[in-house]
Write an enzyme that holds these catalytic residues in place. Structure first.
Site, mmCIF file in Angstrom:
data_model
loop_
_atom_site.group_PDB
_atom_site.id
_atom_site.type_symbol
_atom_site.label_atom_id
_atom_site.label_comp_id
_atom_site.label_asym_id
_atom_site.label_seq_id
_atom_site.Cartn_x
_atom_site.Cartn_y
_atom_site.Cartn_z
ATOM 1 N N ASP A 103 47.160 44.181 48.381
ATOM 2 C CA ASP A 103 48.047 43.309 47.613
ATOM 3 C C ASP A 103 48.347 42.062 48.445
ATOM 4 O O ASP A 103 48.930 42.154 49.522
ATOM 5 C CB ASP A 103 49.336 44.100 47.319
ATOM 6 C CG ASP A 103 50.299 43.332 46.432
ATOM 7 O OD1 ASP A 103 50.010 42.182 46.088
ATOM 8 O OD2 ASP A 103 51.358 43.907 46.104
ATOM 9 N N ASP B 184 46.214 39.484 42.141
ATOM 10 C CA ASP B 184 46.267 39.558 43.600
ATOM 11 C C ASP B 184 46.273 40.987 44.129
ATOM 12 O O ASP B 184 46.658 41.216 45.253
ATOM 13 C CB ASP B 184 47.499 38.808 44.113
ATOM 14 C CG ASP B 184 48.794 39.495 43.730
ATOM 15 O OD1 ASP B 184 48.833 40.116 42.662
ATOM 16 O OD2 ASP B 184 49.753 39.417 44.503
ATOM 17 N N GLU B 185 45.852 41.912 43.297
ATOM 18 C CA GLU B 185 45.901 43.320 43.720
ATOM 19 C C GLU B 185 44.625 44.041 43.321
ATOM 20 O O GLU B 185 44.169 43.899 42.190
ATOM 21 C CB GLU B 185 47.029 44.048 42.979
ATOM 22 C CG GLU B 185 48.402 43.887 43.539
ATOM 23 C CD GLU B 185 49.390 44.497 42.560
ATOM 24 O OE1 GLU B 185 49.660 45.702 42.681
ATOM 25 O OE2 GLU B 185 49.861 43.782 41.668
HETATM 26 MG MG LIG Z 1 51.265 40.541 45.583
#
Ligand SMILES: [Mg+2]
Lengths: 81, 407
Positions: free
Chosen positions: B8, B108-109
């Site tokens: 993340d 974003d993960e």
């Molecule tokens: Mg994040």
């Protein structure tokens, strides 16, 4: 201060193999010798490839746009503290 | 036993901005986005706050007005989706090299299954460090990520969340129950605000108190989710990676800074939007058969429709032309076009083209058409901000992010 624009500029670059590294920007009769290339990213506009160089000197951040089709450079963002 | 990894990026959009612009590092900054306000209206909200801004109380989905009030020095930037998606692609490219399987969980993960590639937890730890080093080289040192390694997705995500920024947390199978007990319920992916409140009324405000409630009670209150909660309280989860869950539709909409008043402007922007849709379709290796196109006028009334096509849509021009065939007969330029939306659905995995020749032929016709458009509408697709009404800007708040913020 962040300013968004789209001004034609001249850029001197160094070539490293298939990479280029902007060294100096000339914008409205002023020279900006660059210190850092912080990020390079690409984008597609239709069929043409655009590269963006996020660069900085001692006091300014600049985002440069390079059109791989017309080989034209533009200054699209500038930031000064 | 599977080994899962969750990666993340920390304060994602803000970190990318700080990487690009060193003068923003160490400062409270926020990247703005659109959120839903009362009655479905849109309002300007914080999409991501830098860790400096978070330290001053700025939170995701907070209105920018409120954020400015609690943190007056906050620098708010408009989003730059092209930049973020380029960085996201770097994350995915790096992870794909090392993982057995990958699930992109959000911009974003990612979740990685590294059972085979890592062999054991020692291998997984080395792998995490390798990925971190490559991320730093590819994205810059301002773009840090937190990594969690655990026997399942639930605990891997809790682990990565537990140390920010730049954490690496490995939870061995024998430590899962103890580790989970240290995490607040609201960090559990699967315990939303509503569930949290409902649990509170049952006396569960922590993992320990949740464990005290019987499985039967939880099932009676939450149905199948209750069984999941009962397991989650002990760090048990067997949700598989969603690797082959292709998008049902791909679309973009854009709100213009000034209303569009001519056919020429609408077409040009429609084409630019369609290009973005096409590029995401190409990324996902899909083609589509249905197009939905609509415009919203200055007075917020809407016009548009749907069309099904026999031939698959795959390129921006094809999508734009199809959308145009929906809009053109009915569009009323006098009312001013405020927003255009294009969505392609009925998606199918892109099969191998019947012949390479046909593919190149198609490319040629696209390029030819693009050139014609460029000749007709002028060389410079991108114009100065002062003539912004005619073109999508590099960065404007008009973009509607793929991951909409719940406010
Ligand atoms: Mg994040």
């Amino acid at each position: 201060m962040h300013t968004y624009m789209n001004d034609p500029i001249e850029v001197t670059v160094d070539f490293f193999g298939h990479r280029i590294r902007p060294r100096e920007v000339r914008w409205s009769n002023r020279r900006y010798p660059l210190q850092c290339v912080n990020l390079v990213h690409g984008a597609l506009e239709g069929a043409k490839r655009i590269f963006y160089f996020s660069v900085s000197d001692k006091t300014n951040f600049m985002k440069l746009r390079f059109d791989t089709e017309t080989l034209e450079w533009r200054l699209v963002e500038i930031y000064t503290d | 036993m599977p080994i899962l990894m969750h990666i993340d990026f920390n304060s994602y959009f803000a970190s990318v901005e700080q990487q690009a612009n060193p003068f923003l590092r160490g400062k409270a900054i926020a990247v703005g986005g659109k959120g839903k306000g009362l009655g479905g209206s849109t309002r300007s909200v914080v999409a991501t706050a830098s860790r400096e801004a978070k330290a001053r109380g700025v939170k995701t989905a907070m209105s920018t007005w409120e954020a400015k009030k609690i943190c007056p020095e906050l620098i708010i930037l408009p989003g730059d989706p092209q930049k973020y998606s380029d960085i996201t692609n770097r994350l995915i490219t790096i992870c794909t090299k090392y993982a057995d399987q990958l699930e992109q969980f959000s911009t974003d993960e990612v979740f990685l299954d590294v059972t085979q590639s890592a062999q054991d937890y020692f291998g997984a730890t080395l792998l995490a460090q390798t990925i971190r080093a490559e991320l730093k080289a590819a994205c810059g040192s301002a773009c840090t990520a937190s990594i969690g390694v655990a026997p399942n997705k639930l605990v891997a995500k809790l682990a990565s969340e537990s140390v920010k920024p730049n954490g690496l947390t490995v939870v061995l199978p024998e430590n899962v129950a103890a580790f989970v007990a240290t995490r607040p319920l609201k960090e559990f992916c699967g315990i939303g605000r509503q569930t949290e409140r409902a649990l509170e009324t049952m006396g569960a405000t922590s993992v320990a108190t949740l464990r005290a409630i019987s499985r039967e009670q939880l099932v009676a209150r939450f149905k199948s989710h209750g069984a999941w909660l009962s397991n989650a309280a002990h760090g048990k989860d067997n949700t598989p990676l969603a690797v082959d869950a292709p998008a049902k539709s791909i679309g973009h909409s854009y709100t213009f800074p000034a209303n569009l008043l001519t056919k020429h402007d609408v077409w040009k922007n429609l084409l630019a939007l369609s290009d973005r849709v096409a590029s995401r379709m190409q990324h996902g290796y899909v083609v589509g058969f249905r197009v939905n196109a609509f415009v919203r006028y200055g007075d917020f009334s809407q016009m548009g429709g749907d069309k099904l096509f026999k031939e698959p849509l795959r390129d921006g021009l094809g999508i734009a032309k199809s959308a145009w065939s929906i809009l053109l007969p009915n569009i009323d330029y006098a009312r001013g076009v405020r927003l255009i939306g294009v969505t392609v659905s009925a998606l199918q995995k892109n099969s191998v083209p019947p012949s390479l020749f046909r593919k190149t032929e198609k490319m040629h016709s696209v390029l030819g058409a693009l050139n014609t458009i460029q000749k007709r509408f002028g060389q410079h697709a991108w114009q100065r901000a002062t003539t912004a009404g005619t073109m999508l800007l590099e960065r404007t708040s008009g973009w509607h992010y793929d991951h909409e913020l719940a406010a």
